[in-house]
Design an enzyme around this catalytic site. Structure first.
Site, PDB file in Angstrom:
ATOM      1  N   ASP B  65       0.845  -1.195   0.000  1.00  0.00           N
ATOM      2  CA  ASP B  65       0.000   0.000   0.000  1.00  0.00           C
ATOM      3  C   ASP B  65       0.879   1.243   0.000  1.00  0.00           C
ATOM      4  O   ASP B  65       2.077   1.176   0.298  1.00  0.00           O
ATOM      5  CB  ASP B  65      -0.926   0.003   1.228  1.00  0.00           C
ATOM      6  CG  ASP B  65      -0.163   0.063   2.545  1.00  0.00           C
ATOM      7  OD1 ASP B  65       0.874  -0.634   2.669  1.00  0.00           O
ATOM      8  OD2 ASP B  65      -0.569   0.807   3.447  1.00  0.00           O
ATOM      9  N   GLU B 121       0.081  -0.950   5.741  1.00  0.00           N
ATOM     10  CA  GLU B 121       1.190  -0.522   6.595  1.00  0.00           C
ATOM     11  C   GLU B 121       1.121   0.978   6.823  1.00  0.00           C
ATOM     12  O   GLU B 121       1.420   1.467   7.906  1.00  0.00           O
ATOM     13  CB  GLU B 121       2.529  -0.894   5.951  1.00  0.00           C
ATOM     14  CG  GLU B 121       3.719  -0.744   6.886  1.00  0.00           C
ATOM     15  CD  GLU B 121       4.398   0.622   6.838  1.00  0.00           C
ATOM     16  OE1 GLU B 121       5.280   0.873   7.673  1.00  0.00           O
ATOM     17  OE2 GLU B 121       4.034   1.456   5.984  1.00  0.00           O
TER      18      GLU B 121
END
Lengths: 55, 354
Positions: B65, B121
């Site tokens: 991400d 994250e």
């Protein structure tokens, strides 16, 4: 196996089973040393721990 | 099966994957890893998983991400631009490429490589890493974050976020009572003073409490004044977030404090079979290795305390470009990092875990 400390030039006996990349402490000057070669035995000053901003 | 490392990373950058919207990229990566001969799937958390080899697990955990902010994907002067180029699609692409080379070499490694393209994250929930932490029990782990091709990251600071709210009946500014803004500022000043006192004699940033005032604002509905602020504090290993929260709670100046995203610091050992393998890998690729401690946090903070195995973070890229509008990776460095990873994983297979 013997190698020379690059910091104080002391002769260091490498323990049996020592491998490349291992970090040792010089018994004479306490410098942290990286085993960069086994055959022939060679030591370098271990990498410094630096700091960095970010992830 | 052929794999063009640059083409892979370009495709990864072209697929947007802001936190909680990683599904398209996860499925692309699972398909790509399947094409390369990995066992692959998207797990229940949304992570892209690729597995090769047999034996105890060695985890290669990177996050797929990104933060928001579209950056046109392009190559200019040997640099590949795109959101996530360094944080952290570049490092995870390097994992895939190195693993694919090992798989293609038919070399039998004494471990099973588990590539985990983790979600969320950047969202602080760390959903992907938390799921993986329970699912796997590796003997070693490499976190995919930009360290630079010849550096190894050994630790990340911890983190605590504080939201504060102060309210009081509106009064005339000529009155003697402290305003809500003043009370909020007084709290910030005490946090900063506490950190400054703690940092006395601590030279390394890694050992210090690093506070930052993220936001502060005031408002009024004509009857009640309200001040809100958010403070972030980066923590050293010897200060658990709960301990700091308790301390700060004593200085609230009558405000309501909410503590969130509590994350302890984590520092890995440097004299491990994994670190040795990377030292050798960097030297084999022509570099002089160095160790890093970072002021940020990563998924190492999540899985490190659970797995308690040799761990480090590695990946190409300059972390000062994390989240930056000009985020890019130097292609030559990216390719060099793949070489280092390939060497390091091969060395890891030859080192006894003593």
């Amino acid at each position: 196996m013997r190698a020379i400390c690059p910091e104080c030039e002391a002769e260091i006996t490498l323990p049996e089973g020592t491998i490349e990349g291992e970090i040792l402490t010089c018994p004479d000057c306490a410098a942290e040393l990286e085993v960069v070669s086994i055959n022939p035995p060679e030591l370098a000053l271990a990498p410094e721990v630096e700091e960095d901003w970010g992830e | 099966m052929t794999l063009d490392p640059v083409a892979l990373l370009i495709r990864m950058l072209e697929i947007p994957s802001v936190s909680m919207h990683e599904a398209e990229l996860a499925h692309f990566l699972a398909a790509e890893m399947a094409r390369l001969g990995f066992e692959s799937f998207v797990d229940e958390a949304g992570n892209a998983i690729g597995i090769i080899g047999a034996g105890p697990d060695v985890a290669l955990l990177g996050h797929i991400d990104t933060v928001p902010g579209e950056i046109p994907v392009r190559i200019e002067n040997g640099n590949l631009y795109g959101r996530g180029a360094v944080d952290a699609k570049g490092p995870f692409a390097a994992f895939i490429c190195a693993a694919a080379r090992l798989a293609a070499s038919k070399e039998r490694l004494p471990f099973r490589l588990v590539l985990i393209g983790a979600v969320e994250e950047e969202a602080a929930s760390s959903k992907g890493a938390r799921y993986a932490a329970e699912r796997y029990h590796p003997i070693a782990c490499v976190i995919g974050e930009p360290s630079g091709w010849d550096r190894i990251t050994l630790g990340y600071k911890g983190r605590l976020l504080v939201d504060g709210v102060w309210e009081q009946p509106m009064s005339h500014s000529a009155g003697r009572e402290a305003s809500v803004a003043e009370r909020a500022v007084a709290f910030w000043n005490e946090v900063a003073a506490h950190c400054e006192a703690h940092n006395q004699g601590r030279e390394r940033l890694f050992d210090q409490l690093l506070p930052s005032l993220r936001s502060i604002c005031t408002r009024s509905d004509g009857l009640t004044d309200r001040a809100e602020l958010t403070i972030g504090v980066r923590l050293p290993p010897d200060i658990p977030p709960e301990t700091l929260a308790s301390t700060l709670a004593e200085h609230s100046h009558g405000g309501v404090l909410r503590f969130r995203d509590l994350c302890p610091a984590y520092q890995a050992e440097k004299n491990t079979p994994l670190a040795r393998a990377f030292l050798r890998g960097i030297r084999a690729a022509g570099g002089t290795p160095g160790f890093l401690l970072k002021t940020g946090t990563s998924d190492m903070n999540i899985v490190g305390p659970v797995w308690r195995c040799p761990i480090l973070a590695y990946g190409p890229g300059d972390s000062s470009l994390d989240h930056a509008p000009n985020e890019h990776i130097v292609i030559e460095e990216y390719l060099r990092a793949i070489e280092v990873l390939e060497h390091a994983l091969r060395h890891l297979g030859s080192i006894p875990f003593k």
